[in-house]
Design a protein around this motif. Structure first.
Motif, PDB file in Angstrom:
ATOM      1  N   LEU A   1       0.836  -1.196   0.000  1.00  0.00           N
ATOM      2  CA  LEU A   1       0.000   0.000   0.000  1.00  0.00           C
ATOM      3  C   LEU A   1       0.874   1.250   0.000  1.00  0.00           C
ATOM      4  CD1 LEU A   1      -3.083   0.662   0.325  1.00  0.00           C
ATOM      5  CD2 LEU A   1      -2.565   1.064   2.722  1.00  0.00           C
TER       6      LEU A   1
ATOM      7  N   VAL B   1      -8.009   2.616   5.805  1.00  0.00           N
ATOM      8  CA  VAL B   1      -6.863   2.779   4.908  1.00  0.00           C
ATOM      9  C   VAL B   1      -6.642   4.264   4.634  1.00  0.00           C
ATOM     10  CG1 VAL B   1      -6.030   2.352   2.573  1.00  0.00           C
ATOM     11  CG2 VAL B   1      -7.046   0.495   3.895  1.00  0.00           C
TER      12      VAL B   1
ATOM     13  N   VAL C   1     -13.084  -0.644   5.792  1.00  0.00           N
ATOM     14  CA  VAL C   1     -11.687  -0.849   5.409  1.00  0.00           C
ATOM     15  C   VAL C   1     -11.162   0.396   4.677  1.00  0.00           C
ATOM     16  CG1 VAL C   1     -10.103  -2.268   4.057  1.00  0.00           C
ATOM     17  CG2 VAL C   1     -11.948  -3.339   5.349  1.00  0.00           C
ATOM     18  N   SER C   2     -11.958   0.969   3.782  1.00  0.00           N
ATOM     19  CA  SER C   2     -11.523   2.164   3.062  1.00  0.00           C
ATOM     20  C   SER C   2     -11.237   3.291   4.037  1.00  0.00           C
ATOM     21  CB  SER C   2     -12.588   2.663   2.080  1.00  0.00           C
ATOM     22  OG  SER C   2     -12.971   1.633   1.242  1.00  0.00           O
TER      23      SER C   2
ATOM     24  N   ARG D   1      -1.156  11.586   0.615  1.00  0.00           N
ATOM     25  CA  ARG D   1      -1.747  12.058  -0.628  1.00  0.00           C
ATOM     26  C   ARG D   1      -2.664  13.238  -0.372  1.00  0.00           C
ATOM     27  NH1 ARG D   1      -3.422   7.909  -5.188  1.00  0.00           N
ATOM     28  NH2 ARG D   1      -1.511   6.688  -5.270  1.00  0.00           N
TER      29      ARG D   1
ATOM     30  N   GLN E   1     -16.524  -2.773   3.085  1.00  0.00           N
ATOM     31  CA  GLN E   1     -15.770  -1.941   2.137  1.00  0.00           C
ATOM     32  C   GLN E   1     -15.533  -0.553   2.725  1.00  0.00           C
ATOM     33  OE1 GLN E   1     -15.740  -1.933  -1.726  1.00  0.00           O
ATOM     34  NE2 GLN E   1     -16.557  -3.963  -2.154  1.00  0.00           N
TER      35      GLN E   1
ATOM     36  N   SER F   1      -1.180  -0.789  -5.055  1.00  0.00           N
ATOM     37  CA  SER F   1      -2.602  -1.163  -5.053  1.00  0.00           C
ATOM     38  C   SER F   1      -2.842  -2.635  -4.720  1.00  0.00           C
ATOM     39  CB  SER F   1      -3.262  -0.860  -6.404  1.00  0.00           C
ATOM     40  OG  SER F   1      -3.486   0.505  -6.517  1.00  0.00           O
ATOM     41  N   PRO F   2      -2.566  -3.024  -3.486  1.00  0.00           N
ATOM     42  CA  PRO F   2      -2.773  -4.425  -3.117  1.00  0.00           C
ATOM     43  C   PRO F   2      -4.272  -4.775  -3.101  1.00  0.00           C
ATOM     44  CG  PRO F   2      -2.290  -3.144  -1.183  1.00  0.00           C
ATOM     45  CD  PRO F   2      -2.126  -2.211  -2.345  1.00  0.00           C
ATOM     46  N   VAL F   3      -4.554  -6.073  -3.140  1.00  0.00           N
ATOM     47  CA  VAL F   3      -5.940  -6.537  -3.219  1.00  0.00           C
ATOM     48  C   VAL F   3      -6.312  -7.333  -1.964  1.00  0.00           C
ATOM     49  CG1 VAL F   3      -7.558  -7.984  -4.502  1.00  0.00           C
ATOM     50  CG2 VAL F   3      -5.831  -6.649  -5.721  1.00  0.00           C
TER      51      VAL F   3
ATOM     52  N   MET G   1      -3.367   6.471   5.427  1.00  0.00           N
ATOM     53  CA  MET G   1      -2.605   7.083   4.342  1.00  0.00           C
ATOM     54  C   MET G   1      -2.656   8.614   4.375  1.00  0.00           C
ATOM     55  SD  MET G   1      -1.230   4.657   2.675  1.00  0.00           S
ATOM     56  CE  MET G   1      -0.790   5.396   1.101  1.00  0.00           C
TER      57      MET G   1
ATOM     58  N   THR H   1      -8.623  14.845  -3.488  1.00  0.00           N
ATOM     59  CA  THR H   1      -8.810  15.176  -4.898  1.00  0.00           C
ATOM     60  C   THR H   1     -10.277  15.354  -5.278  1.00  0.00           C
ATOM     61  OG1 THR H   1      -8.685  12.835  -5.342  1.00  0.00           O
ATOM     62  CG2 THR H   1      -6.714  14.147  -5.781  1.00  0.00           C
ATOM     63  N   ALA H   2     -11.152  14.658  -4.569  1.00  0.00           N
ATOM     64  CA  ALA H   2     -12.554  14.694  -4.985  1.00  0.00           C
ATOM     65  C   ALA H   2     -13.190  16.036  -4.632  1.00  0.00           C
ATOM     66  CB  ALA H   2     -13.314  13.570  -4.287  1.00  0.00           C
TER      67      ALA H   2
END
Lengths: 703, 374
Positions: free
Chosen positions: B109, B144, B140-141, B152, B137, B114-116, B148, B155-156
């Motif tokens: 990551l 993450v 976890v998002s 970064r 989902q 981009s791990p799965v 992170m 952006t949205a």
């Protein structure tokens, strides 16, 4: 025997000689202790005064009744004068009851005509009914009302003015010797008193005519004679016309005139004395037999036609049980005699069989296709206060999915409120003014979404969808603005929907519907089996035969288990063929579990049946205690582990839960015995527990 | 007048019969108290105590933070298992979800590879599986993204979606369950009582007795319809007042009187249906089976269990003829959304029409079968 004491023993001839009487009946009365004989007088018959030929109460001409190809009553004609006691004498099934029913208007005659009081018989003529009293051979008053309540109800229904009901009921009670038992339930009364009650009810409105269908069958001689004294009194003093049927010769002798009936035809009609005289017989019985022999010789009896209504033969099977000398341990023979009888009853009721199997197939179709957990085609509307390309783009993003259908836009807040209240839309989106402008400027904006929370499950799903689509729209916008690399995911989650990759309802629901149906239908059927006998009286078999409770219950259970297993095969075949849900695992494991499960289901029904006292209660109770737990607490929709409170507890022990696990395991997950052994254990426990409880609750004695 | 008099006294007779059956009375009380309470309180949130297992091959700070994110009431504390156990546990129905975190997840990551992650869902448990996977989902998002943050830039566009649920802000399922359970009980009891009352008269031969009296079939039928409707109305009023509003503390938005007006119309239809079924059946067991064949679809497909709009069109269309469908609609509208007659009049009209048709049909069948009853 009388009052628990044996009055006298001896051969019948002996007794007749000792008491110097003509018949055994008279002998019985002569032997009774003084106290009981007190007030007894030989039934004296006053002759009907001649010369009243003019007034005819009933006239029948060529009355005929056919059931299919079977002729129950064949061109019967007679005339009954006012105040006359007219008897119908004949063996069982000769058409007496049918003739009487035609005269009361209960059965429309196939042919012929009848007049009551000079008017043609009209079944819809309410006023004629007020002039007739009717009483049947079986006690057909309300067993759940007291003697008084029965009398009052009938008085009211016959339209006796309220003020006169009290005195009239009192008068009847005294006249028919019911005064002391006015607040008892009819079931507590001896048969003779019940018959007097029936007659009192038939007489409550002071009818001009009584139609009595074997009113004294099963009643002891003293009560019968008392009954007849009342009848004669009514006929002679009150000029009531009495039309009575009987198979007792001494009763027939008391009638003014009688008709001998056989196989739907009247053999002869005259006064009893004249009939005896014409035949040169010693008594009425001989005359009757002589007429019968003549009739049989003329046209030998045809075998009963197939269409003929058959009498239920409740007492047929347990004969075998009666033969067993004493109750000793457990007898398979006694058990199977009940199995045979129950299956006989089932086979005689093709409608029930068809309903049971076709019904489950139909229900499976309805439920399999009908229960859908997919939430789609949800109605939504937008209150767009911005009206820009961007705001419309946002709405289109939602409308484009298969989950939502856009309804006409909302104009203002009042309309939003009204349409949500009506339930027309389950989601409304409110886009604020200046939406596009603010986004361009980078000022934070808020979109409002109102979800109809009336149905929480649906609301949850809607919330998930809307959030997902909002995110999707944001990503798409970001991609447009900054290019694709900006939104490359940090990571991704690869979701695999196991056993049912398309996440469609069918493969999930069909294996769960089978347990539901295999609980409901067998339980309802077996629940009615015992209580039905209780309500209709044939439970006496259990009380008087040496059969044990366990034999009785298990014997009754077996046919229903067999029926349920046939259903199981039918449903499984349907699931695989029509619904296309493959059975991936072991069929044997599924079938074994099904067998255990239907034993538990039928045992549950029998447990209900042993517990309750009426069929209504059995029906409602079983529906109540199977429908809710099986539909809501057994994992059909919500997994059992997520349930709360008592529901969770019920869910964990309820057999359906475990069979749902096994059915889903074998159908969708391809499992066999070993994988599912944990789910077999509760079923194995449930079977003996339920059967044991049922046997414990079933009473061997009548209460 | 005469007719009303007869109906009244026959009706009183029905009530007396009912009182003579104490077990039946106990069952009715059970149906409208305990049963409703149990059903309402048992209903879980869509995602409630969902069993989840996690295979953590990464054993990193991040994977630990993800594991810590799953806790009641949404999820049961995760079972930490190995890859080998994963399939067996799901086969046995122990887990609905199994999340697989591969080794090197955190490292990949951070390296931007981009791990799965792999999420297995038992899709035979539809509602939980579906909603749960989107929750997982999101959880976890979120974790993450937090992890992170700082690496970064945002952006949205800054568009916030404010979701609010109307009429039941907490989406409390017992609100829904309580009322829907009353509706089921009303339907079931009314059909059983009237139908069984008729079959009982027939099996005991008392209907024959009534028919030789100056009483019309209309009066016999109306007396049963009225008496039983009265019993059910009383029971449901008790239940709504003391169980649903009292014990379960479900707030009622609209007019209770209007709801009972609707219930009365519904009862008119269902009691007539009871009579109709009783004229089709010749014995109580036949009636029992017929009852199930009608009751089950009525309960399950009326919109009281799953949303109507998701059902196949044919089912939706056919269920328009069922009184339950309209009763469920009007109950939800009145009790939850506080709708008035101006909103629910179409349902009232439909119920009245269905009731009238069923009553007429039942009466015609009743008259026709009288000959065979005697």
């Amino acid at each position: 025997m009388n009052d628990g004491r044996v009055l006298a023993t001896g051969t019948p001839q002996d007794l007749l000689a000792r008491t110097e009487t003509r018949t055994l009946e008279e002998a019985f009365i002569a032997l009774l202790p003084e106290v009981q004989r007190e007030g007894y007088q030989h039934v004296a018959i006053l002759p009907l005064e001649a010369g009243e030929e003019t007034e005819v109460a009933i006239e029948a001409r060529d009355l005929t009744m056919r059931f299919g190809s079977f002729t129950a009553v064949d061109h019967v004609s007679f005339r009954i004068r006012k105040g006359e006691i007219f008897g119908f004498l004949g063996s069982n099934g000769c058409g007496k009851t049918t003739t009487m029913k035609m005269l009361t208007g209960l059965l429309p005659a196939s042919e012929g005509q009848a007049w009551l009081f000079g008017h043609p018989l009209d079944p819809h003529d309410i006023d004629t009914r007020r002039r007739v009293g009717y009483m049947t051979q079986s006690f057909s008053l309300y067993g759940e009302l007291t003697v008084r309540q029965n009398l009052v109800l009938h008085a009211r229904l016959f339209g006796i003015p309220s003020a006169r009901i009290g005195p009239r009921v009192q008068e009847m009670a005294e006249h028919f010797g019911l005064a002391e038992m006015m607040d008892d339930l009819p079931a507590a009364l001896p048969l003779g008193e019940r018959q007097r009650l029936s007659l009192a009810v038939a007489m409550i409105h002071g009818p001009e005519m009584l139609i009595l269908d074997e009113p004294t069958s099963g009643v002891d001689p003293v009560a019968r004679d008392a009954f007849w004294r009342i009848l004669i009194d009514l006929a002679r003093r009150d000029n009531v016309t009495i039309f009575i049927s009987t198979h007792f010769m001494n009763e027939a002798e008391r009638c003014d005139r009688i008709s001998l009936m056989h196989a739907g035809q009247v053999l002869v009609s005259d006064t009893p004395a004249a009939i005896i005289e014409k035949r040169g017989a010693r008594n009425l019985e001989e005359a009757f037999i002589s007429h019968l022999e003549e009739a049989v010789a003329k046209n030998p009896p045809a075998p009963p036609a197939a269409g003929a209504p058959r009498q239920p033969q409740e007492q047929a099977a347990p004969a075998a049980a009666n033969l067993a000398p004493r109750r000793q341990g457990f007898s398979w023979r006694r058990l199977f005699s009940y199995t045979r009888r129950e299956s006989l009853e089932l086979r005689r009721d093709p409608i029930r069989l068809t309903l049971a199997s076709l019904g489950s197939v139909m229900l499976m179709l309805v439920l399999g296709y009908g229960i859908s957990m997919d939430v789609e085609d949800l109605a939504f509307a937008v209150l767009d206060q911005d009206q820009t390309t961007l705001s419309r783009d946002y709405a289109l993003n939602l409308a484009g999915s298969r989950y939502f259908i856009e309804h006409s836009p909302i104009r203002n807040h009042a309309e939003l409120d009204q349409r949500m209240r009506a339930g027309e839309i389950s989601l409304s989106i409110e886009i604020p003014p200046g939406f596009a402008r603010d986004i361009a400027r980078g000022t934070p904006v808020q979109i409002g979404a109102w979800i109809d929370g009336a149905m929480p499950m649906r609301a949850e799903t809607v919330r998930g969808y809307v959030q997902g689509m909002h995110q999707h729209w944001l990503t798409a916008k970001a991609r447009e603005a900054y290019g694709s690399e900006a939104t490359a995911g940090l990571f991704s989650i690869e979701t695999r929907f196991r056993y049912n990759p398309e996440v469609t309802s069918l493969p999930a629901m069909v294996p769960a519907v089978i347990p539901l149906l295999l609980m409901l239908i067998p339980a309802i059927l077996s629940a009615l089996s015992v209580v039905r006998e209780k309500e209709l009286g044939s439970i006496v078999n259990l009380y008087v035969t040496p059969v044990t409770r366990l034999e009785f219950l298990l014997g009754k259970q077996i046919p229903y288990i067999a029926l349920a297993m046939i259903n199981f095969l039918l449903l499984t075949a349907l699931a695989v063929s029509l619904f296309g849900v493959p059975l991936k695992g072991s069929f044997l494991a599924l079938a074994a579990a099904a067998l255990l499960y239907v034993i538990a289901a039928t045992a549950f029904g029998l447990l209900m049946s042993a517990f309750v006292r009426s069929q209504v209660a059995a029906l409602f109770g079983t529906a109540l205690l199977t429908l809710l737990p099986a539909v809501q607490f057994s994992g059909l929709i919500d997994p059992v582990s997520t349930l709360e409170g008592v529901g969770a507890l019920i869910g964990q022990i309820y057999p359906t839960t475990h069979f749902v696990t096994i059915a889903r395991g074998t159908f969708s997950k391809g499992l066999g015995f070993m994988d599912l052994r944990a789910s077999f254990v509760p079923l194995l426990i449930a079977v003996p527990v339920l059967i044991g409880l049922g046997a414990a609750l079933l009473r061997k004695q009548e209460r | 007048m005469r007719s009303a008099h007869n109906i009244l006294h026959l009706g009183i007779k029905e009530l007396r019969s009912l009182v003579r059956d104490p077990i039946m009375l106990v069952l009715i009380v059970y149906a409208f108290t305990f049963s409703i309470y149990t059903a309402a309180t048992a209903m879980p949130e869509t995602l409630h105590k969902a069993p989840i297992a996690i295979v953590d091959e990464d054993r990193s700070a991040l994977s630990n933070r993800i594991i810590d994110d799953f806790y009641p009431p949404y999820f049961l504390p995760p079972a930490l298992i190995t890859t080998a156990e994963m399939d067996a546990r799901m086969d046995a129905g122990l887990d609905t979800f199994a999340l697989h975190i591969p080794s090197g997840f955190q490292r990949d990551l951070l390296a931007g590879h981009s791990p799965v992650l792999q999420l297995n869902v038992d899709a035979t448990r539809m509602s939980q599986g579906f909603t749960g996977s989107s929750y997982i989902q999101a959880i976890v998002s979120g974790e993450v993204n937090d992890f992170m943050r700082g690496y970064r830039a945002e952006t949205a566009p800054a568009v916030d979606l404010v979701l609010r649920a109307r009429f039941n802000p907490e989406l409390d399922k017992s609100w829904f369950g309580g009322i829907m359970e009353i509706i089921s009980a009303i339907t079931m009891l009314s059909i059983v009582l009237t139908g069984a009352a008729l079959i009982r008269e027939r099996e005991h031969g008392t209907v024959e007795h009534l028919l030789v009296m100056p009483v019309t079939p209309f009066e016999i039928m109306s007396s049963k319809v009225l008496a039983m409707a009265l019993v059910v109305l009383a029971a449901s009023w008790f239940s709504l007042t003391f169980i649903v509003r009292g014990l379960l503390a479900v707030p009622i938005e609209g007019s209770v009187a209007l709801f009972f007006a609707g219930a009365t119309l519904h009862l008119f239809a269902t009691t007539s249906m009871g009579i109709f079924l009783a004229t089709l059946a010749r014995t109580m067991p036949q009636f029992g089976l017929l009852l199930l064949m009608f009751l089950l679809p009525l309960q399950v497909l009326s919109g009281g269990m799953t949303p109507r709009e998701s059902m196949p069109d044919a089912v939706q269309f056919i269920m328009q003829a069922a009184p339950n469908t309209h009763f469920v609609m009007l109950s939800q509208a009145i009790l939850y959304r506080g709708a008035g007659l101006d909103v629910v009049w179409p349902q009232f009209l439909s119920l009245a029409a269905i009731g009238a048709v069923l009553f007429t049909l039942a009466l015609a069948r009743f008259r026709k079968t009288l000959a065979t009853m005697a």
